[in-house]
Scaffold this motif. Structure first.
Motif, PDB file in Angstrom:
ATOM      1  N   UNK A   1     -16.066   8.244  -0.322  1.00 16.55           N
ATOM      2  CA  UNK A   1     -15.209   8.483   0.905  1.00 16.55           C
ATOM      3  C   UNK A   1     -13.723   8.322   0.279  1.00 16.55           C
ATOM      4  N   UNK A   2     -12.889   9.313   0.485  1.00 10.71           N
ATOM      5  CA  UNK A   2     -11.407   9.016   0.115  1.00 10.71           C
ATOM      6  C   UNK A   2     -10.747   8.096   1.053  1.00 10.71           C
ATOM      7  N   UNK A   3      -9.914   7.183   0.516  1.00 18.22           N
ATOM      8  CA  UNK A   3      -8.911   6.375   1.214  1.00 18.22           C
ATOM      9  C   UNK A   3      -7.561   7.097   1.317  1.00 18.22           C
ATOM     10  N   UNK A   4      -6.958   6.630   2.451  1.00 22.87           N
ATOM     11  CA  UNK A   4      -5.808   7.645   2.728  1.00 22.87           C
ATOM     12  C   UNK A   4      -4.491   6.429   2.783  1.00 22.87           C
ATOM     13  N   UNK A   5      -3.567   6.748   1.950  1.00 26.38           N
ATOM     14  CA  UNK A   5      -2.503   5.816   1.826  1.00 26.38           C
ATOM     15  C   UNK A   5      -1.339   6.691   2.424  1.00 26.38           C
ATOM     16  N   UNK A   6      -0.287   5.990   3.242  1.00 25.79           N
ATOM     17  CA  UNK A   6       0.975   6.497   3.851  1.00 25.79           C
ATOM     18  C   UNK A   6       2.258   5.776   3.416  1.00 25.79           C
ATOM     19  N   UNK A   7       2.800   6.363   2.322  1.00 20.27           N
ATOM     20  CA  UNK A   7       4.015   5.453   1.892  1.00 20.27           C
ATOM     21  C   UNK A   7       5.298   6.069   2.539  1.00 20.27           C
ATOM     22  N   UNK A   8       6.161   4.932   2.784  1.00 20.76           N
ATOM     23  CA  UNK A   8       7.387   5.309   3.077  1.00 20.76           C
ATOM     24  C   UNK A   8       8.464   4.910   1.955  1.00 20.76           C
ATOM     25  N   UNK A   9       8.612   5.914   1.174  1.00 20.04           N
ATOM     26  CA  UNK A   9       9.037   5.965  -0.154  1.00 20.04           C
ATOM     27  C   UNK A   9      10.644   5.836  -0.123  1.00 20.04           C
ATOM     28  N   UNK A  10      11.428   4.948   0.568  1.00 20.84           N
ATOM     29  CA  UNK A  10      12.532   4.708   0.085  1.00 20.84           C
ATOM     30  C   UNK A  10      13.058   4.024  -1.066  1.00 20.84           C
ATOM     31  N   UNK A  11      14.405   3.864  -1.395  1.00 23.38           N
ATOM     32  CA  UNK A  11      14.530   3.237  -2.675  1.00 23.38           C
ATOM     33  C   UNK A  11      14.192   1.751  -2.807  1.00 23.38           C
ATOM     34  N   UNK A  12      14.328   1.150  -1.545  1.00 21.31           N
ATOM     35  CA  UNK A  12      13.895  -0.275  -1.417  1.00 21.31           C
ATOM     36  C   UNK A  12      12.242  -0.478  -1.926  1.00 21.31           C
ATOM     37  N   UNK A  13      11.387   0.399  -1.787  1.00 24.64           N
ATOM     38  CA  UNK A  13      10.078   0.095  -2.397  1.00 24.64           C
ATOM     39  C   UNK A  13       9.952   0.714  -3.499  1.00 24.64           C
ATOM     40  N   UNK A  14      11.025   1.373  -4.358  1.00 25.25           N
ATOM     41  CA  UNK A  14      10.813   2.087  -5.717  1.00 25.25           C
ATOM     42  C   UNK A  14       9.963   0.936  -6.735  1.00 25.25           C
ATOM     43  N   UNK A  15      10.493  -0.131  -6.680  1.00 26.01           N
ATOM     44  CA  UNK A  15       9.639  -1.149  -7.672  1.00 26.01           C
ATOM     45  C   UNK A  15       8.066  -1.285  -7.573  1.00 26.01           C
ATOM     46  N   UNK A  16       7.785  -0.800  -6.363  1.00 28.70           N
ATOM     47  CA  UNK A  16       6.156  -1.040  -6.160  1.00 28.70           C
ATOM     48  C   UNK A  16       5.707   0.462  -6.527  1.00 28.70           C
ATOM     49  N   UNK A  17       6.223   1.488  -5.830  1.00 29.15           N
ATOM     50  CA  UNK A  17       5.721   2.869  -5.782  1.00 29.15           C
ATOM     51  C   UNK A  17       6.210   3.659  -6.840  1.00 29.15           C
ATOM     52  N   UNK A  18       7.186   3.398  -7.432  1.00 28.54           N
ATOM     53  CA  UNK A  18       7.616   4.458  -8.623  1.00 28.54           C
ATOM     54  C   UNK A  18       6.424   4.661  -9.679  1.00 28.54           C
ATOM     55  N   UNK A  19       5.844   3.524 -10.157  1.00 28.78           N
ATOM     56  CA  UNK A  19       5.035   3.506 -11.269  1.00 28.78           C
ATOM     57  C   UNK A  19       3.386   3.170 -10.742  1.00 28.78           C
ATOM     58  N   UNK A  20       3.198   3.231  -9.476  1.00 26.65           N
ATOM     59  CA  UNK A  20       2.072   3.204  -9.034  1.00 26.65           C
ATOM     60  C   UNK A  20       1.131   4.453  -9.408  1.00 26.65           C
ATOM     61  N   UNK A  21       0.063   4.148  -9.965  1.00 28.08           N
ATOM     62  CA  UNK A  21      -0.932   5.032 -10.359  1.00 28.08           C
ATOM     63  C   UNK A  21      -2.348   4.852  -9.465  1.00 28.08           C
ATOM     64  N   UNK A  22      -2.428   5.965  -8.628  1.00 23.53           N
ATOM     65  CA  UNK A  22      -3.605   5.598  -7.351  1.00 23.53           C
ATOM     66  C   UNK A  22      -4.975   5.575  -8.026  1.00 23.53           C
ATOM     67  N   UNK A  23      -5.898   4.862  -7.667  1.00 23.86           N
ATOM     68  CA  UNK A  23      -7.267   4.973  -8.060  1.00 23.86           C
ATOM     69  C   UNK A  23      -7.953   6.324  -7.743  1.00 23.86           C
ATOM     70  N   UNK A  24      -8.843   6.924  -8.321  1.00 28.02           N
ATOM     71  CA  UNK A  24      -9.669   8.234  -8.196  1.00 28.02           C
ATOM     72  C   UNK A  24      -9.737   8.465  -6.784  1.00 28.02           C
ATOM     73  N   UNK A  25     -10.015   7.477  -5.860  1.00 26.73           N
ATOM     74  CA  UNK A  25     -10.823   7.683  -4.509  1.00 26.73           C
ATOM     75  C   UNK A  25      -9.487   7.752  -3.626  1.00 26.73           C
ATOM     76  N   UNK A  26      -8.143   7.551  -3.951  1.00 26.67           N
ATOM     77  CA  UNK A  26      -7.162   7.225  -2.960  1.00 26.67           C
ATOM     78  C   UNK A  26      -6.236   8.568  -3.123  1.00 26.67           C
ATOM     79  N   UNK A  27      -5.626   9.017  -1.722  1.00 30.25           N
ATOM     80  CA  UNK A  27      -4.641   9.994  -1.837  1.00 30.25           C
ATOM     81  C   UNK A  27      -3.637   9.257  -1.153  1.00 30.25           C
TER      82      UNK A  27
END
Length: 284
Positions: A1-27
């Motif tokens: 089953x696919x796991x679904x993420x919802x990101x608020x991608x403001x600059x203040x979370x760039x240190x977490x989200x910029x280089x995040x590589x999602x696992x195969x079962x996550x969108x």
């Protein structure tokens, strides 16, 4: 089953989200805070970095990762009340629809001062709204950071962000996180990484997020450089902005979160965090 993420991608979370590589079962999808708050609560995503106030309001349905946050101790620079009169003289304040968190914080701070201006929903840049008749305008996120700098900047070789004025050209910029610190002495937590209790995140996603955070924090200058041009701001400004954030939901952050919860949502359900490896943490 696919796991679904919802990101608020403001600059203040760039240190977490910029280089995040999602696992195969996550969108993942992205949106502004109010959109992702709704998506999580309606079950359209399973995890999101949502407004802390929505986590508090829906603590009966949600849990939060125990070691992820978007928090500051002192000024945040991107949650600002722009105003043309002293705070006690505010009559009409324009509120953004993008963030329940900033509105709740403003309401707490106004109540602490015994103030009750009219709060109205209106979108647009601060200076335009002030010119249209509002004497206060609440702005958040990357746009608020740009507008703050437009009013109080520029930086010179002799100045730092902490020595820039709060008032220029007849406009005062009140940083709400700084006001919270003056009021309480606590950290302010703007967001947590929450998930529905019936859909905890896969371990691979949490591990990928931790690895991305470590990479981002270790290379903040690179993150700032990537984002400065898009923001139209000097790299020095963006790097200082990112240095300010606390991303680990440590004990001082939880104290600030609980203090805000008590003031903004009295009688809320117990806040649940976890699990840490081998430990489940609950607090009220």
């Amino acid at each position: 089953m696919t796991y679904r993420a919802g990101w608020i991608h403001y600059t203040n979370v760039a240190p977490i989200l910029d280089s995040l590589v999602l696992p195969n079962n996550v969108t993942a999808v992205t949106g502004v805070p109010t959109e992702m708050n709704a998506a999580l609560l309606e079950g359209r995503v399973d995890i999101a970095n949502i407004s802390a106030v929505e986590f508090i309001r829906h603590a009966d349905k949600l849990e939060a990762l125990p070691d992820f946050s978007v928090a500051v101790l002192g000024p945040v620079y991107s949650v600002n009340l722009f105003h043309t009169v002293p705070l006690p003289n505010l009559r009409r304040v324009a509120l953004t629809r993008q963030s329940a968190m900033s509105v709740a914080l403003l309401e707490v701070l106004l109540a602490a001062r015994g103030l009750s201006p009219t709060l109205e929903r209106a979108e647009g840049e601060a200076e335009n709204l002030l010119a249209s008749g509002y004497d206060g305008v609440l702005r958040i996120g990357d746009s608020a950071l740009r507008e703050w700098y437009r009013v109080v900047g520029p930086l010179t070789p002799e100045t730092t962000m902490t020595t820039l004025p709060h008032t220029a050209r007849g406009i005062t910029v009140t940083d709400l996180a700084e006001e919270w610190f003056r009021l309480t002495g606590h950290t302010f937590v703007f967001a947590v990484w929450a998930y529905r209790k019936d859909a905890p995140p896969p371990a691979a996603l949490v591990q990928a997020m931790r690895e991305a955070r470590r990479e981002g924090i270790g290379h903040l200058a690179d993150v700032a450089r990537r984002h400065a041009a898009g923001l139209g701001l000097p790299e020095r400004v963006v790097q200082h902005y990112l240095w300010n954030f606390r991303y680990h939901l440590e004990a001082p952050d939880r104290l600030g979160l609980h203090e805000f919860a008590a003031q903004a949502v009295p009688g809320h359900a117990p806040l649940r965090f976890g699990p840490r490896p081998g430990v489940r943490v609950e607090s009220g």
